[in-house]
Design an enzyme around this catalytic site. Structure first.
Site, PDB file in Angstrom:
ATOM      1  N   LEU A  66      10.728 -20.519  -4.713  1.00  0.00           N
ATOM      2  CA  LEU A  66       9.755 -19.645  -4.048  1.00  0.00           C
ATOM      3  C   LEU A  66       8.345 -19.837  -4.625  1.00  0.00           C
ATOM      4  CD1 LEU A  66       9.117 -17.083  -2.230  1.00  0.00           C
ATOM      5  CD2 LEU A  66       9.604 -15.731  -4.278  1.00  0.00           C
ATOM      6  N   HIS A  96       2.435   3.586  -9.196  1.00  0.00           N
ATOM      7  CA  HIS A  96       2.208   2.146  -9.410  1.00  0.00           C
ATOM      8  C   HIS A  96       3.413   1.513 -10.122  1.00  0.00           C
ATOM      9  CE1 HIS A  96      -1.727   2.360  -7.772  1.00  0.00           C
ATOM     10  NE2 HIS A  96      -2.210   3.154  -8.710  1.00  0.00           N
ATOM     11  N   ASP A 155       0.830  -1.209   0.000  1.00  0.00           N
ATOM     12  CA  ASP A 155       0.000   0.000   0.000  1.00  0.00           C
ATOM     13  C   ASP A 155       0.865   1.260   0.000  1.00  0.00           C
ATOM     14  OD1 ASP A 155      -2.391   1.348  -0.038  1.00  0.00           O
ATOM     15  OD2 ASP A 155      -2.785   1.142   2.110  1.00  0.00           O
TER      16      ASP A 155
HETATM   17  C1  IPE Z   1      -5.590  -2.656  -0.335  1.00  0.00           C
HETATM   18  O1  IPE Z   1      -5.204  -1.327  -0.487  1.00  0.00           O
HETATM   19  C2  IPE Z   1      -5.470  -3.383  -1.638  1.00  0.00           C
HETATM   20  C3  IPE Z   1      -4.112  -3.541  -2.145  1.00  0.00           C
HETATM   21  C4  IPE Z   1      -2.999  -3.183  -1.541  1.00  0.00           C
HETATM   22  C5  IPE Z   1      -4.028  -4.170  -3.431  1.00  0.00           C
HETATM   23  P1  IPE Z   1      -6.281  -0.154  -0.654  1.00  0.00           P
HETATM   24  O2  IPE Z   1      -5.488   1.105  -0.717  1.00  0.00           O
HETATM   25  O3  IPE Z   1      -7.188  -0.456  -1.767  1.00  0.00           O
HETATM   26  O4  IPE Z   1      -7.102  -0.288   0.706  1.00  0.00           O
HETATM   27  P2  IPE Z   1      -7.971   0.754   1.503  1.00  0.00           P
HETATM   28  O5  IPE Z   1      -8.981   1.312   0.541  1.00  0.00           O
HETATM   29  O6  IPE Z   1      -7.040   1.820   1.996  1.00  0.00           O
HETATM   30  O7  IPE Z   1      -8.574  -0.037   2.616  1.00  0.00           O
HETATM   31  C1  IPE Z   2      -1.463   0.286  -3.434  1.00  0.00           C
HETATM   32  O1  IPE Z   2      -1.272   1.670  -3.421  1.00  0.00           O
HETATM   33  C2  IPE Z   2      -1.761  -0.245  -4.813  1.00  0.00           C
HETATM   34  C3  IPE Z   2      -3.165  -0.655  -5.034  1.00  0.00           C
HETATM   35  C4  IPE Z   2      -4.101  -0.657  -4.127  1.00  0.00           C
HETATM   36  C5  IPE Z   2      -3.528  -1.063  -6.376  1.00  0.00           C
HETATM   37  P1  IPE Z   2      -2.499   2.671  -3.494  1.00  0.00           P
HETATM   38  O2  IPE Z   2      -2.865   2.868  -4.920  1.00  0.00           O
HETATM   39  O3  IPE Z   2      -3.598   2.211  -2.602  1.00  0.00           O
HETATM   40  O4  IPE Z   2      -1.850   4.017  -2.938  1.00  0.00           O
HETATM   41  P2  IPE Z   2      -2.373   4.897  -1.734  1.00  0.00           P
HETATM   42  O5  IPE Z   2      -2.652   3.969  -0.596  1.00  0.00           O
HETATM   43  O6  IPE Z   2      -3.602   5.606  -2.208  1.00  0.00           O
HETATM   44  O7  IPE Z   2      -1.225   5.838  -1.453  1.00  0.00           O
HETATM   45 MG    MG Z   3      -4.018   2.402  -0.605  1.00  0.00          MG
END
Ligand code: IPE
Ligand code: IPE
Ligand code: MG
Length: 244
Positions: free
Chosen positions: A132, A38, A21
């Protein structure tokens, strides 16, 4: 890999699962477009897969796209799909050469057919590998996974193939997308958020959690090692009270 008898090897987590995240916050802090966050996240995936392989972790599961992430701006969703295609195209051969076995968990609904084919091909190509075990959770949601399992179990019970009284926790585990993969010992979430966001909700019943402020694009071998070190300090009790 170290011999299994090395004392520290005994305490390595067998399965590490990571909620990756913070990609967009990483980009925003640098005034970069989201997609570059990303993209940087994909580089961190490469680094962490290599690190887990080097450290000798048998199972690694990465949460790459949740069943709720479809709620995002369609442009962002399409960028993420593009990066997944790129990851498979650019990294599959090297992972295969490193003996990595790839699995994917998550729903097949809404995913474009070309991606489904890439995932199926990557899985079957690496099926016999013994290094792995890398699972990518893509279009994954833990609650949906349990719904799928309940439907399949109910269908077997209805047909008479399964006696409802014989259903155990193991039965349920065997019907989940993760069948055959041990439950995670260590769940890591980056970026300071402290929730599961529908990740491995059944399987994490007795996992240890490590939450780090590090944003996913900055997570590297050192950060993985720090989380493992924290894990090795923990005392797992499984409800049985003090180990002493
Ligand atoms: C959870 O992250 C999903 C992934 C890391 C793929 P999100 O950024 O979508 O989760 P919330 O919305 O903060 O709970
Ligand atoms: C995690 O990073 C990737 C996915 C959930 C696809 P985010 O896109 O949730 O990035 P933040 O949490 O908004 O910074
Ligand atoms: Mg996120």
């Amino acid at each position: 890999m170290k011999a299994a008898s090395a004392p520290e090897a005994q305490r390595l987590p067998r399965h590490i699962a990571i909620i990756m995240d913070g990609n967009r916050r990483w980009a925003r802090a640098r005034l970069l477009p989201r997609v570059l966050g990303h993209h940087a996240g994909m580089r961190a995936v490469r680094a962490v897969v290599t690190a887990a392989n080097d450290i000798g972790i048998p199972y690694l599961t990465l949460y790459s796209f949740s069943s709720e992430n479809w709620r995002r701006d369609p442009h962002e969703v399409s960028d993420i799909m593009g990066l997944l295609r790129r990851f498979i195209r650019e990294d599959l051969a090297q992972m295969h050469a490193k003996n990595v076995r790839l699995r994917f968990i998550g729903g097949r609904d809404r995913v474009s057919p070309d991606i489904l084919k890439m995932l199926d091909d990557a899985r079957s190509m690496t099926e016999a590998n013994t290094g792995l075990n890398l699972t990518i959770a893509f279009n994954y949601g833990g609650q949906d996974e349990i719904v799928d399992a309940v439907r399949a179990i109910a269908a077997e019970a209805k047909s008479g193939a399964l006696d409802p009284a014989s259903i155990t926790r193991d039965t349920i585990s065997q019907f989940l997308h993760t069948a055959g993969v041990p439950d995670p010992d260590l769940v890591i979430r980056t970026s300071g958020e402290q929730r599961l966001s529908n990740f491995l909700i059944w399987q994490s019943a007795y996992a240890e959690f490590v939450f780090t402020e590090t944003l996913w694009p900055e997570f590297d071998k050192r950060a993985l090692q720090d989380a493992i070190d924290e894990f090795t300090q923990r005392e797992r009790r499984y409800g049985a009270g003090d180990a002493a």
